[in-house]
Design an enzyme around this catalytic site. Structure first.
Site, short mmCIF file in Angstrom:
data_model
loop_
_atom_site.label_atom_id
_atom_site.label_comp_id
_atom_site.label_asym_id
_atom_site.label_seq_id
_atom_site.Cartn_x
_atom_site.Cartn_y
_atom_site.Cartn_z
N TRP A 184 -4.56 3.15 6.01
CA TRP A 184 -5.21 2.29 5.44
C TRP A 184 -6.70 2.24 5.15
CZ3 TRP A 184 -9.14 -1.49 7.18
CH2 TRP A 184 -9.51 -2.33 6.08
N GLU A 225 -0.76 1.90 3.53
CA GLU A 225 -0.63 0.22 3.55
C GLU A 225 -1.58 -0.31 2.30
OE1 GLU A 225 -2.48 -1.15 7.30
OE2 GLU A 225 -2.03 -3.25 6.90
N LYS A 227 -3.08 -3.84 0.29
CA LYS A 227 -3.76 -5.01 0.83
C LYS A 227 -4.16 -5.91 -0.61
CE LYS A 227 -7.25 -6.83 4.00
NZ LYS A 227 -8.14 -6.54 5.12
N ASP A 258 2.27 -5.04 5.54
CA ASP A 258 1.46 -6.12 6.36
C ASP A 258 1.77 -7.57 6.34
OD1 ASP A 258 -0.85 -7.81 7.56
OD2 ASP A 258 -1.58 -5.85 8.36
N HIS A 261 -1.03 -9.61 3.91
CA HIS A 261 -1.58 -8.67 2.75
C HIS A 261 -1.12 -9.32 1.63
CE1 HIS A 261 -3.62 -5.16 5.16
NE2 HIS A 261 -3.91 -6.11 5.95
N HIS A 285 3.77 -4.18 9.48
CA HIS A 285 2.58 -4.76 10.32
C HIS A 285 2.67 -6.14 10.56
CE1 HIS A 285 -0.93 -1.53 10.24
NE2 HIS A 285 -0.04 -1.00 11.02
N ASP A 293 -8.04 -15.34 7.00
CA ASP A 293 -7.67 -14.14 7.95
C ASP A 293 -6.40 -13.75 7.81
OD1 ASP A 293 -8.15 -12.43 9.98
OD2 ASP A 293 -6.97 -13.88 11.48
N ASP A 295 -5.10 -11.67 10.24
CA ASP A 295 -4.68 -11.18 11.61
C ASP A 295 -4.70 -12.13 12.75
OD1 ASP A 295 -4.71 -8.23 10.63
OD2 ASP A 295 -6.78 -8.97 10.05
N ASP A 325 0.06 -6.20 14.13
CA ASP A 325 -1.12 -5.93 13.62
C ASP A 325 -1.97 -7.11 13.71
OD1 ASP A 325 -3.83 -5.10 12.72
OD2 ASP A 325 -2.93 -4.54 10.66
C1 RNT Z 1 -6.57 -4.09 7.44
C2 RNT Z 1 -5.17 -3.44 7.90
C3 RNT Z 1 -5.24 -2.35 8.94
C4 RNT Z 1 -6.00 -2.82 10.14
C5 RNT Z 1 -5.82 -1.91 11.40
C6 RNT Z 1 -6.97 -1.88 12.36
O1 RNT Z 1 -6.56 -5.27 6.88
O2 RNT Z 1 -4.35 -4.41 8.26
O3 RNT Z 1 -3.80 -2.14 9.29
O4 RNT Z 1 -5.88 -4.06 10.70
O5 RNT Z 1 -5.79 -0.64 10.83
ZN ZN Z 2 -2.45 -3.78 9.04
#
Ligand code: RNT
Ligand code: ZN
Length: 417
Positions: A184, A225, A227, A258, A261, A285, A293, A295, A325
């Site tokens: 990523w 990955e 985003k 993810d 994302h 993820h 956010d 996460d 993640d």
């Molecule tokens: C960031 C990505 C990535 C990170 C990690 C820490 O938007 O999701 O995967 O969260 O590598």
């Molecule tokens: Zn991620």
């Protein structure tokens, strides 16, 4: 509380639908879930004790007691692992290297810098995954790495990618199960760019160089990955979804999806069966987006359940690699691991308890009435009794009992930090 009595009743109820609860438990127990090292210390790592997180991702909160050393992080994770049922992998970022106090730059990392992690993982029976770190570094400070238009900087980051794959291969050889390496990069623009073509062509070229060497898939599985946006990169992400869908196909590698994302009404659960027609595998993820956010700690929400169901309904257990993640610094970090990973396990167990053949039969016969009726009635079956049994069999605390253990660890270990 009599777990067995409750379980026997639940078993009978599920059996009426043709579901074997013992088999569902056994299947859930062997599906690996990869747990992110970076929840343990707010994505700081051990490369530089004063490391500051950059790259458009952010932890918020200052809950006391975070891990400050490799030994503390290992101890914290071992404790978290004792609260989580099922097969576990530990996902390590490059900045968590053991450099023994010497400066080792990102393009110089070697398997030897991760030897102590491997010894520990083998001893505890964890699998391992790897992540090159393309953020929190002076050469990524302007927001670009593998798509950088400065050739020296781009080369530095290509070297980091090549060095990282060797570490992932080493993880796979040592642990006896393939290590997923996730690429990523934060590369993107705050404001509308003009040179999208140039940046994306540069990123594509960098991956040609990084993936040029073939590595045995028995040890290493590459993944990329995408985003949609990051903080400070709101207008354009170089590594977008279409970019990486194509990249994964071209290099015959995994695609990382993810759950945080994508645009708010897009869901990863719907993407699995689409992407898997054209890529061989997916690295998940699992996260939880909340407004800006991406996460937050994973909860047992509809999307997490839908993802697990899609894996089981599609028979994708060998092609979808489940990773978590998220990073929350506002509550006890070990509890974050336990909450998120236990919820992923619950979602998997729920999915394995679905009468998939029956539901598919209804649908294929056009009986959408029964499909909807059953899907809704399934929601109130005695799942909790099966979950309690699974926890008992795995030797981890049942229900909320683990919270007291975390409070004790906090008092005895974390508060001394
Ligand atoms: C960031 C990505 C990535 C990170 C990690 C820490 O938007 O999701 O995967 O969260 O590598
Ligand atoms: Zn991620």
């Amino acid at each position: 509380m009599n777990t067995n009595k409750m379980y026997e009743i639940a078993k009978e109820i599920y059996a009426e639908l043709g579901v074997d609860t013992d088999a569902a438990i056994a299947k859930t127990a062997k599906t690996p879930v990869s747990i992110q090292c970076w929840q343990g210390d707010d994505v700081v790592g051990f490369e530089n004790p004063d490391g500051v997180l950059t790259g458009g991702i952010q932890t918020t909160g200052n809950y006391p007691g975070k891990a400050r050393t490799i030994d503390e992080l290992k101890a914290d994770f071992d404790f978290a692992a004792s609260l989580i049922p099922g097969k576990k992998k530990f996902s390590i970022h490059a900045i968590y290297l053991d450099n023994k106090g010497q400066k080792v730059d990102r393009n110089e990392i070697k398997p030897e810098h991760f030897e102590t992690w491997v010894t520990w993982a083998k001893e505890k029976g964890y699998g391992l995954d790897f992540n090159p770190t393309y953020f929190s570094h002076e050469l990524s400070a302007d927001g670009f790495t593998l798509s950088h238009q400065n050739e020296d900087i781009r080369k530095f980051w290509v070297e980091h990618g090549i060095a990282s794959r060797k570490i992932s291969e080493y993880f796979g050889r040592e642990t006896g199960m393939p290590s997923c390496i996730n690429f990523w990069v934060p590369d993107g623009f705050k404001d509308t760019p003009v040179c999208k073509h140039e940046y994306r062509a540069t990123l594509a070229k960098s991956y040609e160089e990084i993936f040029a060497e073939k590595i045995d898939k028995a040890y290493n599985l590459d993944s990329v990955e995408s985003k949609v946006f990051g903080i400070g990169a709101e207008s354009c992400t170089i590594g977008s979804n279409e970019f990486y869908m194509g990249c994964a196909q071209k290099h015959d590698i995994l695609l990382t999806l993810d759950t945080g994302h994508f645009h708010p009404t897009e869901v990863v659960s719907d993407k699995l069966s689409a992407a898997l027609q054209f890529v061989n595998g997916i690295l998940l993820h699992v996260s939880r987006p909340v407004r800006w956010d991406s996460d937050h700690v994973v909860i047992l929400d509809d999307e997490t359940k839908a993802i697990a169901s899609e894996i089981v309904r599609g028979g994708y257990e060998d092609r979808v690699h489940i990773g978590l993640d998220y990073f929350d610094a506002s509550i006890n970090r070990i509890a974050c691991w336990a909450i998120g990973a236990r919820n992923m396990q619950k979602a998997l167990l729920l999915a394995n308890l679905e009468p998939v053949a029956l539901l598919k039969k209804f649908e294929l016969e056009g009986d959408y009435t029964s499909r909807l009726a059953y899907l809704e009635e399934l929601k109130t079956l005695p799942f909790a009794a099966v979950w309690d049994k699974y926890c008992e069999m795995q030797g981890v605390p049942q229900r909320e009992k683990w919270v007291a253990d975390v409070k004790k660890y906090e008092k005895e270990v974390l508060s001394a930090r």
